[in-house]
Enzyme design. Sequence first.
Site, PDB file in Angstrom:
ATOM      1  N   HIS A 104      17.080 -31.957 -19.561  1.00  8.63           N
ATOM      2  CA  HIS A 104      17.776 -32.697 -20.614  1.00  8.63           C
ATOM      3  C   HIS A 104      19.175 -32.173 -20.891  1.00  8.63           C
ATOM      4  O   HIS A 104      19.850 -32.674 -21.794  1.00  8.63           O
ATOM      5  CB  HIS A 104      16.968 -32.670 -21.917  1.00  8.63           C
ATOM      6  CG  HIS A 104      15.642 -33.355 -21.822  1.00  8.63           C
ATOM      7  ND1 HIS A 104      14.484 -32.672 -21.499  1.00  8.63           N
ATOM      8  CD2 HIS A 104      15.285 -34.655 -21.998  1.00  8.63           C
ATOM      9  CE1 HIS A 104      13.466 -33.526 -21.487  1.00  8.63           C
ATOM     10  NE2 HIS A 104      13.921 -34.737 -21.790  1.00  8.63           N
ATOM     11  N   ASP A 205      -1.528   7.679  -0.636  1.00  4.97           N
ATOM     12  CA  ASP A 205      -2.513   7.646   0.439  1.00  4.97           C
ATOM     13  C   ASP A 205      -1.882   8.065   1.764  1.00  4.97           C
ATOM     14  O   ASP A 205      -1.452   7.240   2.561  1.00  4.97           O
ATOM     15  CB  ASP A 205      -3.119   6.245   0.557  1.00  4.97           C
ATOM     16  CG  ASP A 205      -4.293   6.201   1.520  1.00  4.97           C
ATOM     17  OD1 ASP A 205      -4.510   7.190   2.239  1.00  4.97           O
ATOM     18  OD2 ASP A 205      -4.986   5.175   1.550  1.00  4.97           O
ATOM     19  N   HIS A 208      -4.579   7.521   5.351  1.00  9.68           N
ATOM     20  CA  HIS A 208      -4.714   6.398   6.277  1.00  9.68           C
ATOM     21  C   HIS A 208      -3.646   6.365   7.362  1.00  9.68           C
ATOM     22  O   HIS A 208      -3.772   5.618   8.334  1.00  9.68           O
ATOM     23  CB  HIS A 208      -4.655   5.074   5.501  1.00  9.68           C
ATOM     24  CG  HIS A 208      -3.263   4.612   5.169  1.00  9.68           C
ATOM     25  ND1 HIS A 208      -2.441   5.285   4.284  1.00  9.68           N
ATOM     26  CD2 HIS A 208      -2.530   3.554   5.619  1.00  9.68           C
ATOM     27  CE1 HIS A 208      -1.285   4.648   4.190  1.00  9.68           C
ATOM     28  NE2 HIS A 208      -1.306   3.602   4.990  1.00  9.68           N
ATOM     29  N   HIS A 213      -1.842   3.337  11.125  1.00  8.63           N
ATOM     30  CA  HIS A 213      -0.503   3.140  11.692  1.00  8.63           C
ATOM     31  C   HIS A 213      -0.335   3.791  13.067  1.00  8.63           C
ATOM     32  O   HIS A 213       0.793   4.098  13.470  1.00  8.63           O
ATOM     33  CB  HIS A 213       0.545   3.695  10.730  1.00  8.63           C
ATOM     34  CG  HIS A 213       0.588   3.002   9.401  1.00  8.63           C
ATOM     35  ND1 HIS A 213       0.921   1.672   9.260  1.00  8.63           N
ATOM     36  CD2 HIS A 213       0.323   3.459   8.144  1.00  8.63           C
ATOM     37  CE1 HIS A 213       0.867   1.336   7.977  1.00  8.63           C
ATOM     38  NE2 HIS A 213       0.503   2.398   7.285  1.00  8.63           N
ATOM     39  N   ASP A 362      -0.882  -2.554   7.395  1.00  6.70           N
ATOM     40  CA  ASP A 362      -1.523  -2.380   6.088  1.00  6.70           C
ATOM     41  C   ASP A 362      -2.201  -3.634   5.567  1.00  6.70           C
ATOM     42  O   ASP A 362      -3.196  -3.553   4.839  1.00  6.70           O
ATOM     43  CB  ASP A 362      -0.488  -1.937   5.047  1.00  6.70           C
ATOM     44  CG  ASP A 362      -0.139  -0.466   5.150  1.00  6.70           C
ATOM     45  OD1 ASP A 362      -1.040   0.332   5.453  1.00  6.70           O
ATOM     46  OD2 ASP A 362       1.036  -0.120   4.915  1.00  6.70           O
TER      47      ASP A 362
END
Length: 449
Positions: A104, A205, A208, A213, A362
């Site tokens: 508007h 972390d 991992h 990886h 991941d």
Amino acid sequence: MNYNNKILVSESGLSQKHLIHGDEELFQHELKTIFARNWLFLTHDSLIPAPGDYVTAKMGIDEVIVSRQNDGSIRAFLNVCRHRGKTLVSVEAGNAKGFVCSYHGWGFGSNGELQSVPFEKDLYGESLNKKCLGLKEVARVESFHGFIYGCFDQEAPPLMDYLGDAAWYLEPMFKHSGGLELVGPPGKVVIKANWKAPAENFVGDAYHVGWTHASSLRSGESIFSSLAGNAALPPEGAGLQMTSKYGSGMGVLWDGYSGVHSADLVPELMAFGGAKQERLNKEIGDVRARIYRSHLNCTVFPNNSMLTCSGVFKVWNPIDANTTEVWTYAIVEKDMPEDLKRRLADSVQRTFGPAGFWESDDNDNMETASQNGKKYQSRDSDLLSNLGFGEDVYGDAVYPGVVGKSAIGETSYRGFYRAYQAHVSSSNWAEFEHASSTWHTELTKTTDR
């Protein structure tokens, strides 16, 4: 569900119910107790340097306009027109004296004030009180060395207090290096995962990395390549973990200044970081100077994460219990040569951008872990974060916060989820503070393993 009495996280943060990653009712509760209450990342000074510069950002599921004012200050407003609720700004960034709604034509200044209404006198006469119809403003906006955070809750502690002990570890890079810049616009991708899955992964972390990886470690030939395929653990004394009262925490890998960048960048990066050592040793001492050249994987509670020396800066924007929009920026040191900044930013998108090979490693972990959190049999099972419990210390003579003196452990997981449980079971900041009065004692217990 009454979350005041629902135990989602066990005492000392040792485990969490799997449903925290998949329950939609809980997600709606988080919007009130986590995202409407805590400090959330908005932007960086370098992305809105001039008056009138603005970006749009997310705060939970809400979108805001973050605007540099004429006096140099920064304010943030809901990106919603006060007339009929249409999204006001549809682009990611720009420079404007104000914002006009395309529905508007109502016009708002960059300060959020309603300034113009088409045919105001003809249609409204004297009945429209424009002073009461400005954009809804984010209550608090503060900066941590150029990184701008916002909070909807007036009762929240100041940003520096909120970062707490984590700030001590971040400041060698964020402040004493000479400062950082954020390279945008961010790469964006939607993943089918709960926002906490990547936030917890980045908070600490290191466990991992060698397995998840493995192929990325081998192909990238970074300084961490020897960990590929779980061929080895980081040696004793290779790092530490820490957490803080309000849930922010990190892992530290000593002397990892070149991060996950590939071998072609390592010599130049190590030389650049090494050139600052003598000055930093004098200014902030040997320990914090070493932190500057070490790799930090960090989450600022709740949903802002970074890998400092890898140049990765993330915001995990929630969409629903199983969907998150990931924003990925690059962070570079202000005094780096422009060519090196460009190559680092390219490396960030290649490794952790929407199609990055580390990022892709991941995503499957995060997505399936989240989706299993809404399944009937698995939702009430316990997710473990007890690695290293009983070995953490508080009040160390050198390192602030609750500290686990090993590169691999779950100290920062426990701190993240202790704060999370305190928030979802509290109605306000006063109740959170009461629930957190013995936070470090709870995290450093040597029993209940």
